[in-house]
Scaffold this motif. Structure first.
Motif, PDB file in Angstrom:
ATOM      1  N   ALA A  19       0.834  -1.203   0.000  1.00 54.93           N
ATOM      2  CA  ALA A  19       0.000   0.000   0.000  1.00 54.93           C
ATOM      3  C   ALA A  19       0.872   1.258   0.000  1.00 54.93           C
ATOM      4  O   ALA A  19       0.564   2.250  -0.670  1.00 54.93           O
ATOM      5  CB  ALA A  19      -0.935  -0.005   1.215  1.00 54.93           C
ATOM      6  N   GLY A  20       1.961   1.206   0.756  1.00 58.15           N
ATOM      7  CA  GLY A  20       2.863   2.349   0.773  1.00 58.15           C
ATOM      8  C   GLY A  20       3.478   2.626  -0.587  1.00 58.15           C
ATOM      9  O   GLY A  20       3.625   3.782  -0.983  1.00 58.15           O
ATOM     10  N   LEU A  36       7.603  11.944   1.311  1.00 56.70           N
ATOM     11  CA  LEU A  36       8.375  11.638   2.511  1.00 56.70           C
ATOM     12  C   LEU A  36       7.453  11.308   3.678  1.00 56.70           C
ATOM     13  O   LEU A  36       7.728  10.385   4.454  1.00 56.70           O
ATOM     14  CB  LEU A  36       9.275  12.819   2.864  1.00 56.70           C
ATOM     15  CG  LEU A  36      10.121  12.660   4.132  1.00 56.70           C
ATOM     16  CD1 LEU A  36      11.041  11.450   4.000  1.00 56.70           C
ATOM     17  CD2 LEU A  36      10.921  13.920   4.415  1.00 56.70           C
ATOM     18  N   ILE A  37       6.360  12.044   3.817  1.00 54.22           N
ATOM     19  CA  ILE A  37       5.407  11.761   4.903  1.00 54.22           C
ATOM     20  C   ILE A  37       4.831  10.360   4.752  1.00 54.22           C
ATOM     21  O   ILE A  37       4.708   9.596   5.724  1.00 54.22           O
ATOM     22  CB  ILE A  37       4.293  12.831   4.915  1.00 54.22           C
ATOM     23  CG1 ILE A  37       4.882  14.192   5.307  1.00 54.22           C
ATOM     24  CG2 ILE A  37       3.186  12.438   5.883  1.00 54.22           C
ATOM     25  CD1 ILE A  37       3.897  15.328   5.206  1.00 54.22           C
ATOM     26  N   VAL A  38       4.469   9.998   3.515  1.00 47.53           N
ATOM     27  CA  VAL A  38       3.948   8.650   3.263  1.00 47.53           C
ATOM     28  C   VAL A  38       5.001   7.601   3.616  1.00 47.53           C
ATOM     29  O   VAL A  38       4.700   6.588   4.266  1.00 47.53           O
ATOM     30  CB  VAL A  38       3.511   8.518   1.784  1.00 47.53           C
ATOM     31  CG1 VAL A  38       3.221   7.066   1.430  1.00 47.53           C
ATOM     32  CG2 VAL A  38       2.285   9.380   1.529  1.00 47.53           C
ATOM     33  N   GLN A  39       6.239   7.832   3.205  1.00 43.15           N
ATOM     34  CA  GLN A  39       7.308   6.875   3.500  1.00 43.15           C
ATOM     35  C   GLN A  39       7.498   6.691   5.000  1.00 43.15           C
ATOM     36  O   GLN A  39       7.596   5.565   5.500  1.00 43.15           O
ATOM     37  CB  GLN A  39       8.609   7.355   2.854  1.00 43.15           C
ATOM     38  CG  GLN A  39       8.617   7.255   1.342  1.00 43.15           C
ATOM     39  CD  GLN A  39       9.756   8.059   0.719  1.00 43.15           C
ATOM     40  OE1 GLN A  39      10.405   8.867   1.385  1.00 43.15           O
ATOM     41  NE2 GLN A  39       9.982   7.860  -0.572  1.00 43.15           N
ATOM     42  N   ILE A  40       7.524   7.805   5.730  1.00 44.25           N
ATOM     43  CA  ILE A  40       7.748   7.720   7.174  1.00 44.25           C
ATOM     44  C   ILE A  40       6.587   7.014   7.867  1.00 44.25           C
ATOM     45  O   ILE A  40       6.793   6.157   8.740  1.00 44.25           O
ATOM     46  CB  ILE A  40       7.959   9.136   7.755  1.00 44.25           C
ATOM     47  CG1 ILE A  40       9.267   9.731   7.228  1.00 44.25           C
ATOM     48  CG2 ILE A  40       7.963   9.101   9.275  1.00 44.25           C
ATOM     49  CD1 ILE A  40       9.512  11.156   7.667  1.00 44.25           C
ATOM     50  N   LEU A  41       5.350   7.357   7.480  1.00 48.08           N
ATOM     51  CA  LEU A  41       4.189   6.758   8.124  1.00 48.08           C
ATOM     52  C   LEU A  41       4.130   5.247   7.897  1.00 48.08           C
ATOM     53  O   LEU A  41       3.936   4.466   8.850  1.00 48.08           O
ATOM     54  CB  LEU A  41       2.907   7.423   7.611  1.00 48.08           C
ATOM     55  CG  LEU A  41       2.669   8.871   8.066  1.00 48.08           C
ATOM     56  CD1 LEU A  41       1.406   9.429   7.428  1.00 48.08           C
ATOM     57  CD2 LEU A  41       2.580   8.945   9.579  1.00 48.08           C
ATOM     58  N   PHE A  42       4.314   4.826   6.665  1.00 47.40           N
ATOM     59  CA  PHE A  42       4.224   3.395   6.377  1.00 47.40           C
ATOM     60  C   PHE A  42       5.424   2.649   6.952  1.00 47.40           C
ATOM     61  O   PHE A  42       5.277   1.520   7.447  1.00 47.40           O
ATOM     62  CB  PHE A  42       4.116   3.158   4.871  1.00 47.40           C
ATOM     63  CG  PHE A  42       2.716   3.306   4.349  1.00 47.40           C
ATOM     64  CD1 PHE A  42       1.832   2.234   4.350  1.00 47.40           C
ATOM     65  CD2 PHE A  42       2.258   4.521   3.864  1.00 47.40           C
ATOM     66  CE1 PHE A  42       0.546   2.367   3.879  1.00 47.40           C
ATOM     67  CE2 PHE A  42       0.973   4.666   3.394  1.00 47.40           C
ATOM     68  CZ  PHE A  42       0.101   3.589   3.403  1.00 47.40           C
ATOM     69  N   LEU A  79      10.272  -5.866   1.934  1.00 45.74           N
ATOM     70  CA  LEU A  79       9.528  -4.611   1.887  1.00 45.74           C
ATOM     71  C   LEU A  79       9.983  -3.663   3.000  1.00 45.74           C
ATOM     72  O   LEU A  79      10.094  -2.452   2.791  1.00 45.74           O
ATOM     73  CB  LEU A  79       8.029  -4.886   2.002  1.00 45.74           C
ATOM     74  CG  LEU A  79       7.363  -5.495   0.764  1.00 45.74           C
ATOM     75  CD1 LEU A  79       5.939  -5.914   1.069  1.00 45.74           C
ATOM     76  CD2 LEU A  79       7.379  -4.498  -0.394  1.00 45.74           C
ATOM     77  N   TRP A  80      10.260  -4.224   4.184  1.00 48.47           N
ATOM     78  CA  TRP A  80      10.702  -3.362   5.280  1.00 48.47           C
ATOM     79  C   TRP A  80      12.053  -2.723   4.946  1.00 48.47           C
ATOM     80  O   TRP A  80      12.240  -1.514   5.152  1.00 48.47           O
ATOM     81  CB  TRP A  80      10.809  -4.180   6.566  1.00 48.47           C
ATOM     82  CG  TRP A  80      11.151  -3.339   7.761  1.00 48.47           C
ATOM     83  CD1 TRP A  80      10.289  -2.667   8.580  1.00 48.47           C
ATOM     84  CD2 TRP A  80      12.475  -3.055   8.257  1.00 48.47           C
ATOM     85  NE1 TRP A  80      10.981  -1.997   9.553  1.00 48.47           N
ATOM     86  CE2 TRP A  80      12.328  -2.210   9.382  1.00 48.47           C
ATOM     87  CE3 TRP A  80      13.761  -3.440   7.864  1.00 48.47           C
ATOM     88  CZ2 TRP A  80      13.408  -1.747  10.118  1.00 48.47           C
ATOM     89  CZ3 TRP A  80      14.856  -2.971   8.587  1.00 48.47           C
ATOM     90  CH2 TRP A  80      14.676  -2.141   9.703  1.00 48.47           C
ATOM     91  N   TRP A  81      13.003  -3.509   4.457  1.00 48.08           N
ATOM     92  CA  TRP A  81      14.303  -2.962   4.092  1.00 48.08           C
ATOM     93  C   TRP A  81      14.179  -1.945   2.956  1.00 48.08           C
ATOM     94  O   TRP A  81      14.871  -0.927   2.936  1.00 48.08           O
ATOM     95  CB  TRP A  81      15.251  -4.092   3.687  1.00 48.08           C
ATOM     96  CG  TRP A  81      15.819  -4.852   4.838  1.00 48.08           C
ATOM     97  CD1 TRP A  81      15.476  -6.104   5.254  1.00 48.08           C
ATOM     98  CD2 TRP A  81      16.830  -4.406   5.741  1.00 48.08           C
ATOM     99  NE1 TRP A  81      16.195  -6.478   6.350  1.00 48.08           N
ATOM    100  CE2 TRP A  81      17.058  -5.449   6.678  1.00 48.08           C
ATOM    101  CE3 TRP A  81      17.583  -3.234   5.855  1.00 48.08           C
ATOM    102  CZ2 TRP A  81      17.986  -5.345   7.702  1.00 48.08           C
ATOM    103  CZ3 TRP A  81      18.520  -3.132   6.871  1.00 48.08           C
ATOM    104  CH2 TRP A  81      18.713  -4.174   7.786  1.00 48.08           C
TER     105      TRP A  81
END
Length: 315
Positions: A19-20, A36-42, A79-81
């Motif tokens: 989704a991110g 950047l906000i989307v990246q940080i939140l997800f 996905l986390w990395w």
């Protein structure tokens, strides 16, 4: 297989990661802050799920993990990395924008991005798939050596570009002149070359390695103003003081030259046939040099007629 208490967090991490990515692409390139906000939140959401689920992204799956559960676990860690890399890169881009770094800083930024992706790729291979990272690094070093020998000229341009960027020899928009006579405004710098827009409206592409070997004169520092001179020869039978006063009035009447610092009239030489005079003045930029010179020549012609001053023949 993975324990049942790990299945739900793994599935949730995959959902958040995908989704991110989708929302990140929907933000578009013109909204770096939103991205950047989307990246940080997800990334924060995925990290929280990992922590609550007791899953360590830096540890491979248990030996008994197999099937769909193992695939979901690996994809969740990948996905986390990936989101970790994107978050760090996003922060770097925002840092460059907020600090108003020069445009050529993208060379250093590209190096940082490449290092981040390389580190994440090695982390995925080592922590997710359990591959021997030391062996991979050794093998890649041999491959890098072979490629380096094959790409000596290209790598020379790359490292010369990095050196020029760190040395801040010039910035985008500066007028520069090289020791070989090439002059122009810097319009672009990249990994391999620097582009100059010449006065003839041509683009000169200079390899960075060639540019680094030449002496460079910046015509835009400390400011854009530039000193020009105009030499004249007057008949020797006239008073030098009168000639000097007439030329000062010409400089005062000009509207296309810089008045601070004030222009000057230098009486250079005198002989039996002529008095040589040099007008020294500054223009706001090289782009206005031609129009200023044309104006001065026209004013000199009118002043000579009005003051009955005679120009001498060429030496």
């Amino acid at each position: 297989m993975l324990g049942d208490d790990h299945i739900l967090p793994v599935v949730l991490i995959n959902i958040l990661g995908l989704a991110g990515i989708v929302i990140w692409h929907l933000q578009g390139c013109n909204r770096p802050t939103g991205r950047l906000i989307v990246q940080i939140l997800f990334f924060a959401g995925m990290s929280l799920v990992l922590y609550l689920g007791g899953i360590a992204p830096h540890q491979p799956d248990e030996p008994y993990a197999e099937g769909l559960a193992a695939m979901l676990s690996k994809s969740a860690r990948i996905l986390w990395w990936t989101h970790l890399a994107w978050t760090i890169i996003g922060l770097l881009h925002i840092y460059v924008r907020l600090n108003r770094k020069p445009r050529e800083a993208h060379l250093i930024l590209d190096m940082a991005v490449a290092a981040i992706y390389l580190g994440v790729a090695l982390s995925v291979m080592g922590f997710v798939f359990g591959l021997p990272v030391a062996t991979l690094v050794t093998t890649s070093g041999v491959v890098a050596l072979i490629l380096g020998l094959a790409l000596q000229n290209t790598l020379g341009d790359v490292f010369s570009g990095i050196a020029l960027t760190l040395g801040k020899a010039y910035s985008i928009g500066d007028w520069v002149q090289l020791s070989d006579g090439t002059a122009g405004r810097v319009t672009e710098t990249n990994w391999r070359s620097t582009n100059l827009l010449t006065g003839l409206n041509n683009i000169v592409v200079l390899p960075n390695s060639l540019l680094a070997k030449q002496s460079l004169t910046s015509l835009s520092r400390p400011d854009e103003s530039h000193l020009l001179t105009l030499s004249l020869r007057f008949a020797a039978g006239q008073r030098p003081r009168i000639i000097e006063g007439a030329m000062r009035s010409v400089l005062d009447a000009s509207t296309r030259i810089v008045k601070d610092p004030p222009p000057a009239v230098a009486l250079k030489t005198i002989d039996a046939t002529a008095i040589e005079v040099e007008l020294q003045f500054r223009v706001a930029s090289l782009a206005t040099g031609v129009s200023a010179m044309n104006e001065l020549i026209d004013l000199i012609h009118d002043r000579c007629d009005a003051s009955a001053l005679a120009l001498a023949l060429p030496a």
